[in-house]
Design an enzyme around this catalytic site. Structure first.
Site, PDB file in Angstrom:
ATOM      1  N   SER A 233       0.818  -1.201   0.000  1.00  0.00           N
ATOM      2  CA  SER A 233       0.000   0.000   0.000  1.00  0.00           C
ATOM      3  C   SER A 233       0.859   1.261   0.000  1.00  0.00           C
ATOM      4  CB  SER A 233      -1.043   0.044   1.112  1.00  0.00           C
ATOM      5  OG  SER A 233      -2.064   0.953   0.722  1.00  0.00           O
TER       6      SER A 233
ATOM      7  N   HIS B 199       3.530  14.647   6.181  1.00  0.00           N
ATOM      8  CA  HIS B 199       3.492  16.069   5.836  1.00  0.00           C
ATOM      9  C   HIS B 199       3.856  16.845   7.098  1.00  0.00           C
ATOM     10  CE1 HIS B 199       1.228  14.537   2.422  1.00  0.00           C
ATOM     11  NE2 HIS B 199       0.534  13.849   3.312  1.00  0.00           N
TER      12      HIS B 199
ATOM     13  N   CYS C 292      -0.992  -3.720   4.249  1.00  0.00           N
ATOM     14  CA  CYS C 292      -1.712  -4.983   4.239  1.00  0.00           C
ATOM     15  C   CYS C 292      -0.692  -6.115   4.112  1.00  0.00           C
ATOM     16  CB  CYS C 292      -2.718  -5.018   3.089  1.00  0.00           C
ATOM     17  SG  CYS C 292      -1.975  -4.774   1.467  1.00  0.00           S
TER      18      CYS C 292
END
Length: 146
Positions: free
Chosen positions: A75, A80, A95
């Site tokens: 994934s 940020h 996952c």
């Protein structure tokens, strides 16, 4: 448009396809640029046992902020920064056989936040109305760290 009402079940849902962690670190002591942010994400992905496929990063010179992301076979992970507020917002979605908790711990050790929020969503419990749940490190509420 009318939404279909999903039945609530008390049965154990099938295994989740993945975990999606939304993390906010507060009062982080050190500023980090985009390259440093990407290095921290790389260390976290490796700690989780994830496979890095690619990524990107960007420095926002006008306000000293940075953003970085890694695309993973399992994934993604992104961060940020808002150094003027001492805040780092992190998104960990993993996952397979990865360990999202290990990624979180790596980032926690790296950024050393004074406090944090962590919300974990179970992803992919198809056919159930399994609710999102807080992860094992706490709740969605702010919590102080010692």
């Amino acid at each position: 448009m009318r939404l279909k009402r999903m039945p609530v079940t008390t049965e154990k849902p099938p295994a989740d396809i993945g975990r999606h962690m939304l993390v906010d670190f507060f009062d982080c002591p050190a500023h980090v640029d985009a390259d440093g942010l990407a290095q921290r994400l790389t260390a976290a992905a490796k700690a989780a046992g994830a496979t890095i496929l690619g990524g990107g990063q960007h420095d926002f010179a006008e306000n000293d902020r940075a953003t970085a992301f890694l695309m993973l076979a399992e994934s993604h992970i992104s961060a940020h920064t808002w150094p003027e507020h001492g805040v780092v917002a992190i998104d960990i979605f993993m996952c397979g056989e990865t360990n999202a908790d290990a990624a979180l711990q790596s980032l926690r050790s790296s950024f050393q936040p004074a406090r944090e929020t962590v919300v974990t969503h179970a992803r992919g419990a198809i056919g159930t109305s399994a609710p999102s749940h807080p992860d094992s490190t706490g709740s969605a509420d702010d919590r102080g760290l010692s």
